[in-house]
Design an enzyme around this catalytic site. Structure first.
Site, mmCIF file in Angstrom:
data_model
loop_
_atom_site.group_PDB
_atom_site.id
_atom_site.type_symbol
_atom_site.label_atom_id
_atom_site.label_comp_id
_atom_site.label_asym_id
_atom_site.label_seq_id
_atom_site.Cartn_x
_atom_site.Cartn_y
_atom_site.Cartn_z
ATOM 1 N N ASN A 52 -7.909 -2.988 14.054
ATOM 2 C CA ASN A 52 -9.291 -3.280 13.650
ATOM 3 C C ASN A 52 -9.366 -4.497 12.724
ATOM 4 O O ASN A 52 -10.402 -4.758 12.122
ATOM 5 C CB ASN A 52 -9.921 -2.055 12.964
ATOM 6 C CG ASN A 52 -9.213 -1.686 11.659
ATOM 7 O OD1 ASN A 52 -8.243 -2.334 11.262
ATOM 8 N ND2 ASN A 52 -9.693 -0.651 10.992
ATOM 9 N N GLU A 112 -9.904 -2.117 4.965
ATOM 10 C CA GLU A 112 -10.567 -1.841 6.234
ATOM 11 C C GLU A 112 -11.789 -2.750 6.402
ATOM 12 O O GLU A 112 -12.254 -3.362 5.429
ATOM 13 C CB GLU A 112 -10.991 -0.364 6.282
ATOM 14 C CG GLU A 112 -9.825 0.635 6.149
ATOM 15 C CD GLU A 112 -8.929 0.702 7.390
ATOM 16 O OE1 GLU A 112 -8.930 -0.232 8.225
ATOM 17 O OE2 GLU A 112 -8.202 1.703 7.523
ATOM 18 N N ASP A 167 0.817 -1.213 0.000
ATOM 19 C CA ASP A 167 0.000 0.000 0.000
ATOM 20 C C ASP A 167 0.851 1.264 0.000
ATOM 21 O O ASP A 167 2.056 1.226 0.230
ATOM 22 C CB ASP A 167 -0.963 0.005 1.203
ATOM 23 C CG ASP A 167 -0.339 -0.553 2.480
ATOM 24 O OD1 ASP A 167 0.900 -0.552 2.580
ATOM 25 O OD2 ASP A 167 -1.086 -0.988 3.376
ATOM 26 N N HIS A 213 -7.581 -4.929 9.933
ATOM 27 C CA HIS A 213 -7.266 -4.720 8.510
ATOM 28 C C HIS A 213 -5.952 -5.409 8.145
ATOM 29 O O HIS A 213 -5.075 -5.592 8.984
ATOM 30 C CB HIS A 213 -7.267 -3.235 8.130
ATOM 31 C CG HIS A 213 -6.114 -2.412 8.596
ATOM 32 N ND1 HIS A 213 -6.229 -1.076 8.930
ATOM 33 C CD2 HIS A 213 -4.794 -2.699 8.772
ATOM 34 C CE1 HIS A 213 -5.049 -0.609 9.282
ATOM 35 N NE2 HIS A 213 -4.157 -1.568 9.203
HETATM 36 C C1 F6R Z 1 1.277 -1.425 6.080
HETATM 37 C C2 F6R Z 1 0.087 -2.238 6.211
HETATM 38 C C3 F6R Z 1 -0.792 -2.167 7.414
HETATM 39 C C4 F6R Z 1 -0.030 -2.425 8.699
HETATM 40 C C5 F6R Z 1 -0.973 -2.342 9.899
HETATM 41 C C6 F6R Z 1 -0.229 -2.504 11.208
HETATM 42 O O1 F6R Z 1 1.913 -1.646 4.841
HETATM 43 O O2 F6R Z 1 -0.199 -2.959 5.308
HETATM 44 O O3 F6R Z 1 -1.827 -3.091 7.291
HETATM 45 O O4 F6R Z 1 0.555 -3.703 8.650
HETATM 46 O O5 F6R Z 1 -1.617 -1.113 9.900
HETATM 47 O O6 F6R Z 1 0.625 -1.419 11.394
HETATM 48 P P1 F6R Z 1 1.771 -1.448 12.509
HETATM 49 O O7 F6R Z 1 2.732 -2.485 12.061
HETATM 50 O O8 F6R Z 1 2.393 -0.071 12.430
HETATM 51 O O9 F6R Z 1 1.114 -1.769 13.780
#
Ligand code: F6R
Length: 233
Positions: A129, A136, A66, A131
């Site tokens: 959450n 989401e 992403d 995701h």
């Molecule tokens: C980032 C991504 C997100 C993160 C998720 C957890 O490329 O795909 O899904 O893996 O938001 O973020 P952290 O690792 O910062 O807790």
């Protein structure tokens, strides 16, 4: 799905070793990569092991999950900047082999992945959450790479990286759930108590679009879930 419970450091070592072994065995492999705080230790270990073992990443192709809308690659909060700082610049990757979903290419991103033979190993974190990437809650399990609005909980979670919550982009481009699930091997890492609820749903075996990570429970391919005690609860 295989569950592996270890501490943060051991998780980073194990996942890094899997990545480096893949590159050794298949120098032209395709890696699907995540950003955020979760994979940071793993990327450090990948760099360390690869330097020690003199492993070349010249022919490796990468597809990131992403990117925020509206941040250019020089912005230190963009995911292109993150990947360069935390992994790419430390090894002998060919810059031309890195791919990110962006406004001008996202409609062709899934085709591009297929043209490269699909993803060999997909690294995933998980949002509080549930995701994965920026899919989401409520995102269709059939989704391909698309533009998405970030959930308010994601904006809040990610505000720790920005000066203020108002600076967090409201939109991102993300690989879809169908894009992700096609990877030949998926490695999800969850550490810290903030991930507890999402991990509980994932490990319960349920399949529910209100917790996007539960799509992994539908996979027939290899799925490894690495969690620490805090995330396990
Ligand atoms: C980032 C991504 C997100 C993160 C998720 C957890 O490329 O795909 O899904 O893996 O938001 O973020 P952290 O690792 O910062 O807790």
């Amino acid at each position: 799905m295989k569950l592996v419970i270890k501490n943060k450091e051991e998780i980073a070592k194990s996942v890094a070793q899997i990545i480096v072994d893949e590159v050794k065995n298949n120098p032209k492999c395709v890696l699907g990569l995540a950003t955020g705080s979760t994979p940071l230790d793993t990327y450090k270990k990948v760099i360390e092991i690869s330097k020690l073992d003199k492993v070349s990443f010249k022919e490796v192709t990468t597809f990131n999950l992403d990117e925020y809308v509206g941040l250019d690659e020089k912005n230190d909060q963009s995911y292109r900047y993150f990947m360069n700082e935390n992994l790419f610049k430390h090894l002998d990757f060919n810059r031309l082999n890195h791919h990110f979903p962006l406004i001008d290419n996202y409609e062709k991103y899934d085709d591009l992945i297929l043209q490269h033979g699909g993803i060999d190993i997909q690294i995933l974190g998980i949002g509080s959450n549930g995701h994965i990437a920026f899919n989401e809650p409520g995102t269709s399990f059939e989704s391909l790479t698309h533009i998405t609005k970030l959930a308010s909980s994601t904006i809040k979670d990610n505000s720790r990286f920005f000066n203020s919550i108002d600076d967090v982009p409201k939109e991102a481009i993300t690989m879809g759930l169908k894009s992700i699930i096609q990877a030949r091997k998926i490695i999800l890492i969850a550490t810290g108590k903030n991930k507890r609820e999402a991990v509980k749903k994932l490990l319960s075996g349920e399949i529910d679009i209100s917790c996007p990570a539960t799509i992994l429970n539908t996979s027939l391919n290899e799925v490894l879930v690495f969690v620490d005690e805090e995330a396990l609860g």
